[in-house]
Write a protein that holds these residues in place. Structure first.
Motif: not given
Lengths: 199, 251
Positions: A131, A139, A153, B15-16, B18-19, B22-23, B26-27, B29-31, B33-34, B37-38
Motif C-alpha cells: 500500500l 496490485y 483470507i 466465519i463466512v 468474516l471471510v 475481509s475480502m 481488502l479490495f 482499501v486497495f482500490n 489507495r490505487k 495514487l492515480i
C-alpha cells in the motif's frame, strides 16, 4: 473429494503458467502444491480404503507448510529480521505439541496456530508495504498480491475454526463445509495469481 | 439439540461473514489507495505539462531576445561596416572586394542564426548539441568566452525532459550574461553510469547564496530539476563566480 478436484485444477493451472513465474519467489508454490496434492490423495486413500487415521500426514503438512510460507514471506518481504521470531515460536510449539499431543493420534493445534498467526501477520506486513509503494496501482496484476490475499483470507477464516474446534467436535460435516469454503477462496486466489503472472 | 444446531449455524455464519468482510475490506482499501495514487500521478503529469508549456514559452522569449541581440550587435554591426565601406568604395572601386567580404560574413552569420532559431533544429539535436549551439552563439557575438566538453557515452533523454534541462541551463547562461559580469563560461557534460552530470560555472561577481537563495531564478531551477527527477547543487561566493551542477538519472 471436492478438495482433490480443486487441487488438481490449481496444480493444472500452476503447471500451465509455470514459465511465467518460474524465476519469481512464487516458484516455490509449484512443488508445494504437488506435495499437497500427493498428501491429499494419500490421506483420501488411507481414510477410505485402509481405514487409517490421517493426523500424522497433516502434522507433517503443518511443518512443511510453515517452512514454505516462512521462506516465501522472507523473500517477498525482503528478508526482514523480525520474521525470525516465527521459526522460534514454531519450534517451541512443536516441542509443546510433541509433549502434550500425540503425533499419530491428534492434530498439533499449537503448531497450526503459530502457522496461522505467522501467515496473517506476514500477509498484513506485505499488504502494508504494498500500500505504501507505487506498485499498488497495478496490485491486481501482481501474482504475489493474489497469493497473499488467498493466504490471509484462508487463515482469517481458519483461526476461528481452530478456536471453536472443541464445539465442533463430532460435527465433521460442518467442519468440512467451512474448510471447503475457505479452500475454495484460497485456491481460487492462487489460480487468479497464476493467471495474472502470465499477463 | 436445537440450541447446538443454532450455535453451529452461528459459527459457520460468523466465519463466512468474516471471510466476506475481509475480502470486501481488502479490495476496498486497495482500490481506494490505487485511485488516490492515480489521481496524484495525474496531478503530477498535469503539473509537468504546465511547467513544460511555460518552459517552452520562456525558451521562445529568450531566443527572441538573443536574436535581437545578435541582429543588433553582430549582423547589424557587419551591415553598418559594409555600408561605410560601400560609401568609401564609390571613390575607391578597389575596396568593393572588402564590401563583398563583409556582406559575405554577415550572410554567414544570418544563415547560422536562421538555422539556430529553427524549431526543427532544436528538436533534432540532442541536449549536448543544443547546449553547445546555445553557448556558441554567445561566443559568436563576443558576449562571453565559452568552453564546452562532454565525457562518457550519452543515453537517450526524452524530448520533454530535454526542453526542461535546456531551459535550466539557458536561465543560468542568461543570468551570467545579464547580472554576473562574467568573462568566461564553462560547461561540462558527463555521462556516468546511468547519470548525466551537467556542470556549469562562470567567473562572474557571484553572490551570497545564503542571503539570496530565495530568488525566483534559483527556485525555478530547483523546481524544474525536481520535476524531471533531477537534483541540483548551486554554489556561489561574492567575487568567486557561480556554479551549478545538475544530476539527471536515465529513465
Amino acid at each position: 473429494m471436492y478438495l482433490l478436484v480443486l487441487l488438481v485444477a490449481t496444480v493444472g493451472v500452476a503447471l500451465y503458467f509455470w514459465s511465467s513465474y518460474k524465476t519469481t519467489p512464487q516458484r516455490i508454490f509449484m512443488p508445494f502444491l504437488l506435495y499437497v496434492l500427493c498428501n491429499e490423495i494419500l490421506a483420501y486413500y488411507m481414510l477410505n480404503h485402509l481405514k487409517l487415521i490421517t493426523q500424522p500426514l497433516y502434522n507433517v503438512y503443518t511443518i512443511v507448510a510453515f517452512f514454505v510460507y516462512f521462506y516465501w514471506f522472507w523473500q517477498v518481504l525482503e528478508k526482514p529480521k523480525w520474521i525470525w521470531v516465527f521459526p522460534l515460536l514454531f519450534l517451541s510449539a512443536i516441542v509443546f505439541d510433541d509433549i502434550n499431543e500425540s503425533f499419530t493420534q491428534s492434530l498439533w493445534s499449537s503448531s497450526v496456530l503459530v502457522l496461522s498467526v505467522m501467515s496473517i501477520f506476514c500477509s498484513l506486513a506485505f499488504f502494508g508495504k504494498l500500500l505504501m509503494s507505487d506498485n499498488v496501482i497495478h496490485y491486481y496484476k501482481m501474482q504475489s498480491f493474489w497469493v497473499v490475499a488467498g493466504v490471509l483470507i484462508f487463515f482469517i477464516g481458519f483461526v476461528p475454526l481452530l478456536l471453536f474446534q472443541g464445539i465442533l467436535k463430532g460435527q465433521t460435516q460442518t467442519y468440512q463445509a467451512v474448510l471447503a469454503i475457505l479452500n475454495t477462496v484460497y485456491y481460487s486466489f492462487f489460480i487468479i495469481g497464476f493467471y495474472v503472472s502470465s499477463k | 439439540m436445537l440450541a447446538q444446531n443454532e450455535g453451529l449455524l452461528l459459527i459457520i455464519f460468523s466465519i463466512v461473514f468474516l471471510v466476506v468482510i475481509s475480502m470486501v475490506v481488502l479490495f476496498a482499501v486497495f482500490n481506494e489507495r490505487k485511485n488516490k495514487l492515480i489521481q496524484k500521478s495525474t496531478e503530477e503529469r498535469n503539473k509537468f505539462e504546465n511547467e513544460l508549456a511555460k518552459t517552452q514559452i520562456e525558451i521562445r522569449e529568450a531566443t527572441l531576445q538573443n536574436i535581437s541581440w545578435e541582429l543588433h550587435d553582430n549582423i547589424g554591426q557587419l551591415m553598418t561596416l559594409a555600408k561605410i565601406k560601400a560609401q568609401a568604395a564609390q571613390d575607391q572601386p578597389q575596396k568593393i572586394e572588402e564590401v563583398a567580404e563583409v556582406i559575405g560574413r554577415a550572410l554567414r552569420e544570418l544563415r547560422a542564426l536562421s538555422k539556430a532559431i529553427n524549431p526543427e533544429n532544436f528538436s533534432n539535436l540532442d541536449l549536448a548539441e543544443s547546449l553547445k549551439e546555445e553557448i556558441n552563439r554567445y561566443d559568436r557575438v563576443n558576449f562571453i568566452k565559452t568552453s564546452f566538453s562532454t565525457k562518457g557515452t550519452p543515453f537517450p533523454i526524452t524530448k520533454k525532459d530535454k526542453v526542461i534541462l535546456f531551459r535550466i541551463m539557458q536561465e543560468f547562461f542568461t543570468n551570467t550574461i545579464k547580472h554576473a559580469k562574467a568573462t568566461e563560461l564553462k560547461l561540462d557534460l558527463e555521462y556516468k553510469n546511468k547519470t548525466l552530470i551537467i556542470k556549469v560555472e562562470d567567473n562572474g561577481k557571484g553572490f551570497d547564496i545564503d542571503r539570496e537563495h530565495q530568488g525566483m531564478g534559483l527556485k525555478n531551477i530547483k523546481k524544474r530539476a525536481e520535476i524531471v527527477g533531477g537534483t541540483i547543487k548551486h554554489q556561489s561566493r561574492k567575487g568567486k563566480g557561480t556554479s551549478l551542477e545538475i544530476k539527471y538519472n536515465e529513465k
